[in-house]
Design a protein around this motif. Structure first.
Motif, PDB file in Angstrom:
ATOM      1  N   UNK A 133      20.210  33.893  31.189  1.00 13.51           N
ATOM      2  CA  UNK A 133      20.126  33.511  32.393  1.00 13.51           C
ATOM      3  C   UNK A 133      21.668  33.102  32.605  1.00 13.51           C
ATOM      4  N   UNK A 134      22.015  32.476  33.597  1.00 11.34           N
ATOM      5  CA  UNK A 134      22.944  32.971  34.945  1.00 11.34           C
ATOM      6  C   UNK A 134      24.304  32.085  34.167  1.00 11.34           C
ATOM      7  N   UNK A 135      24.254  30.778  32.527  1.00  5.75           N
ATOM      8  CA  UNK A 135      25.439  29.713  32.321  1.00  5.75           C
ATOM      9  C   UNK A 135      25.601  31.202  31.318  1.00  5.75           C
ATOM     10  N   UNK A 136      24.742  31.485  30.273  1.00  6.17           N
ATOM     11  CA  UNK A 136      25.773  32.524  29.069  1.00  6.17           C
ATOM     12  C   UNK A 136      25.995  33.442  29.593  1.00  6.17           C
ATOM     13  N   UNK A 137      25.255  34.226  30.944  1.00  2.00           N
ATOM     14  CA  UNK A 137      25.902  35.517  31.369  1.00  2.00           C
ATOM     15  C   UNK A 137      27.417  35.304  32.194  1.00  2.00           C
ATOM     16  N   UNK A 138      27.589  33.951  32.760  1.00  4.92           N
ATOM     17  CA  UNK A 138      28.813  32.908  33.143  1.00  4.92           C
ATOM     18  C   UNK A 138      30.010  33.368  31.961  1.00  4.92           C
ATOM     19  N   UNK A 139      29.727  32.276  30.988  1.00  6.33           N
ATOM     20  CA  UNK A 139      30.204  32.425  30.319  1.00  6.33           C
ATOM     21  C   UNK A 139      30.967  33.433  29.985  1.00  6.33           C
ATOM     22  N   UNK A 140      30.452  34.832  28.987  1.00  7.30           N
ATOM     23  CA  UNK A 140      30.419  36.402  28.288  1.00  7.30           C
ATOM     24  C   UNK A 140      31.400  36.131  29.812  1.00  7.30           C
ATOM     25  N   UNK A 141      30.939  36.569  30.860  1.00  5.08           N
ATOM     26  CA  UNK A 141      31.805  37.815  31.946  1.00  5.08           C
ATOM     27  C   UNK A 141      32.705  36.800  32.498  1.00  5.08           C
ATOM     28  N   UNK A 142      32.802  35.592  32.013  1.00  5.83           N
ATOM     29  CA  UNK A 142      34.692  35.092  32.868  1.00  5.83           C
ATOM     30  C   UNK A 142      35.576  34.970  31.557  1.00  5.83           C
ATOM     31  N   UNK A 143      35.166  35.525  29.737  1.00  3.41           N
ATOM     32  CA  UNK A 143      35.763  35.715  29.023  1.00  3.41           C
ATOM     33  C   UNK A 143      36.781  36.441  28.945  1.00  3.41           C
ATOM     34  N   UNK A 144      36.528  38.283  29.945  1.00  2.00           N
ATOM     35  CA  UNK A 144      37.200  38.762  30.005  1.00  2.00           C
ATOM     36  C   UNK A 144      39.116  38.496  30.726  1.00  2.00           C
ATOM     37  N   UNK A 145      38.678  37.862  32.238  1.00  2.00           N
ATOM     38  CA  UNK A 145      39.822  37.789  33.007  1.00  2.00           C
ATOM     39  C   UNK A 145      40.514  36.631  32.318  1.00  2.00           C
ATOM     40  N   UNK A 146      39.431  35.338  31.788  1.00  2.00           N
ATOM     41  CA  UNK A 146      40.487  34.848  31.369  1.00  2.00           C
ATOM     42  C   UNK A 146      41.235  34.852  29.949  1.00  2.00           C
ATOM     43  N   UNK A 147      40.583  35.648  29.043  1.00  2.76           N
ATOM     44  CA  UNK A 147      42.188  36.202  28.281  1.00  2.76           C
ATOM     45  C   UNK A 147      42.711  37.285  29.084  1.00  2.76           C
ATOM     46  N   UNK A 148      42.517  38.408  29.360  1.00  2.00           N
ATOM     47  CA  UNK A 148      43.600  38.850  30.210  1.00  2.00           C
ATOM     48  C   UNK A 148      44.804  37.867  31.179  1.00  2.00           C
ATOM     49  N   UNK A 149      44.552  37.308  31.386  1.00  2.61           N
ATOM     50  CA  UNK A 149      45.517  36.058  31.992  1.00  2.61           C
ATOM     51  C   UNK A 149      46.183  35.438  31.313  1.00  2.61           C
ATOM     52  N   UNK A 150      45.432  35.484  29.906  1.00  2.00           N
ATOM     53  CA  UNK A 150      46.594  34.799  28.934  1.00  2.00           C
ATOM     54  C   UNK A 150      47.883  35.469  28.828  1.00  2.00           C
ATOM     55  N   UNK A 151      47.361  37.330  28.530  1.00  3.71           N
ATOM     56  CA  UNK A 151      47.935  38.155  27.530  1.00  3.71           C
ATOM     57  C   UNK A 151      48.874  38.389  28.568  1.00  3.71           C
ATOM     58  N   UNK A 152      48.838  38.281  29.889  1.00  5.11           N
ATOM     59  CA  UNK A 152      49.918  37.865  31.130  1.00  5.11           C
ATOM     60  C   UNK A 152      50.893  37.320  30.637  1.00  5.11           C
ATOM     61  N   UNK A 153      50.439  36.394  31.160  1.00  2.26           N
ATOM     62  CA  UNK A 153      51.162  35.216  31.008  1.00  2.26           C
ATOM     63  C   UNK A 153      52.113  35.165  29.846  1.00  2.26           C
ATOM     64  N   UNK A 154      51.730  35.460  28.635  1.00  4.67           N
ATOM     65  CA  UNK A 154      52.521  35.651  27.633  1.00  4.67           C
ATOM     66  C   UNK A 154      53.558  36.563  27.431  1.00  4.67           C
ATOM     67  N   UNK A 155      53.412  37.830  27.838  1.00  5.49           N
ATOM     68  CA  UNK A 155      54.240  38.557  28.111  1.00  5.49           C
ATOM     69  C   UNK A 155      55.219  38.567  28.673  1.00  5.49           C
ATOM     70  N   UNK A 156      54.592  38.050  30.057  1.00  7.05           N
ATOM     71  CA  UNK A 156      55.956  37.896  30.931  1.00  7.05           C
ATOM     72  C   UNK A 156      56.583  36.963  30.540  1.00  7.05           C
ATOM     73  N   UNK A 157      56.147  35.281  30.285  1.00  3.17           N
ATOM     74  CA  UNK A 157      56.934  34.356  29.826  1.00  3.17           C
ATOM     75  C   UNK A 157      57.917  34.847  28.441  1.00  3.17           C
ATOM     76  N   UNK A 158      57.104  35.543  28.197  1.00  2.00           N
ATOM     77  CA  UNK A 158      58.013  35.857  25.864  1.00  2.00           C
ATOM     78  C   UNK A 158      59.025  36.938  26.875  1.00  2.00           C
ATOM     79  N   UNK A 159      59.067  37.490  27.999  1.00  2.00           N
ATOM     80  CA  UNK A 159      60.073  38.848  27.624  1.00  2.00           C
ATOM     81  C   UNK A 159      60.951  37.845  29.064  1.00  2.00           C
TER      82      UNK A 159
END
Length: 413
Positions: A133-159
């Protein structure tokens, strides 16, 4: 399971001290004893991104020309090239570069493997979105970039690495574009998401490519004892970055408006002027350097053609879009992937025959893809030729560079 993995990655990052010493990056990597594939972010993401790119293009062409499975739509092709392939290369570059920028501990081992797992889950979800289903696929697919963005923000701000906050913003914009792309019930959202991602790609090339191209050129020219040097960062560079940002924002919102076309054309011209100041012609003897200049040149051409199509509807928009995608993104990603793979695995910073062949193939793929909409009855032949060349370039990278990506770095004599 997938959401749990995303939470595990964020928790692992939260445990990293906020002010790591600069040596923590090197020390952590020296202490790592797991599989070489997960010792650097570039290793899995470059390899998997290249393999996925080499698969997506022929699958889409098969569907387009021969009526393949229903799931292989034009939207799937666009999504997987922007939010699958491109996102993987960006993740590989930034998970390797950010620890060097901030002096903080790198994301390696299990957290890196889990981040790669999120990317893979997105690819599977998009292949089987009809079943999920488009909704479930969209949620699963969106997780990677959301987590990755949080990773980059965390490291750049902490550093406290304030210089690279724009990079954090661009990764967040890419994640937002992906979410917009999945809003199938909102008719305008998917198009905005696609154009936003293309704008992010253009800005990343202008920002990061605009740093590494003159820097690597300067290093190579000095090593050769040549007097010619790239111009230092100045007003032209600031103007080019500002115009590229304005043009990308205007085009994302109003792709057919004349002001958008004017801004795109001005951005293309300013980036062409910027490129001319870096003395790329002096690096003609080293493909590993001149390919960066060629990739940046594709960015300028793509912006010019996109501007021209907005001002003159008789010029196919797809020509400009593919000058940016097949040209700027295709060439610059391979330029960065080959150079950083060689540098971080202890290889000589010199393009061998296989690397040069990869560069020739990707540029030929871009040229034939841009020519296709102008070819009339020869369009299908050019599309097929471009797809074959694209596959040769990225499958060639996976074949030539795969062994060095999955094996430990060789010991120095």
């Amino acid at each position: 399971m997938i959401i749990k993995a995303a939470g595990t990655i964020i928790k692992a990052l939260a445990a990293v001290p906020a002010h790591g010493a600069r040596m923590s990056t090197a020390a952590t990597r020296r202490a790592y004893r797991g599989p070489a594939l997960f010792s650097f972010g570039f290793r899995p993401f470059y390899l998997l991104g290249a393999l996925w790119s080499a698969l997506v293009v022929p699958l889409w062409l098969w569907s387009y020309l021969a009526g393949g499975p229903d799931m292989l739509t034009r939207d799937w092709h666009v999504h997987e090239m922007l939010f699958g392939f491109l996102a993987a290369v960006v993740a590989g570059f930034l998970t390797t570069a950010v620890p060097n920028w901030t002096g903080r501990m790198p994301i390696i081992g299990a957290p890196l493997a889990q981040l790669v797992g999120l990317w893979l889950a997105g690819r599977v979800a998009m292949l089987f979105q009809d079943s999920l289903g488009p909704a479930a696929a969209g949620v699963i697919d969106s997780l990677f970039l959301l987590v990755f963005a949080s990773v980059i923000w965390r490291e750049v701000l902490a550093g406290r690495n304030w210089r690279n906050l724009p990079v954090c913003g661009l990764v967040t914009a890419l994640a937002a574009g992906n979410i917009a792309f999945h809003l199938h019930g909102v008719t305008w959202a998917s198009g905005v998401g696609e154009r936003l991602a293309l704008g992010v790609a253009a800005l990343l090339i202008a920002l990061i490519g605009g740093r590494i191209t003159p820097s690597f050129t300067r290093n190579w020219l000095k090593a050769q004892g040549l007097a010619a040097q790239p111009a230092v960062f100045g007003l032209v560079d600031r103007a080019a970055l500002a115009l590229t940002g304005l043009a990308a924002a205007a085009w994302a919102a109003f792709p057919d408006a004349r002001p958008s076309g004017v801004l795109l054309a001005l951005a293309g011209l300013s980036n062409l002027l910027r490129l001319a100041r870096w003395r790329g012609w002096a690096t003609r003897r080293e493909p590993l350097v001149w390919i960066l200049h060629l990739g940046y040149g594709w960015l300028a051409l793509g912006l010019l053609l996109m501007g021209a199509s907005a001002l003159d509807p008789s010029i196919p928009r797809t020509a400009g879009v593919h000058a940016l995608t097949a040209g700027a993104i295709g060439v610059m990603t391979l330029a960065v992937m080959t150079r950083s793979s060689r540098g971080h695995t202890g290889r000589e910073l010199h393009a061998d025959a296989a690397t040069t062949a990869i560069y020739l193939a990707i540029n030929a793929a871009a040229l034939t893809r841009i020519a296709a909409p102008f070819a009339g009855g020869g369009q299908q032949s050019l599309l097929t030729t471009s797809a074959v060349l694209w596959v040769l370039a990225f499958a060639g990278f996976a074949t030539a560079y795969g062994p060095m990506l999955i094996r430990p770095r060789p010991a120095r004599a």
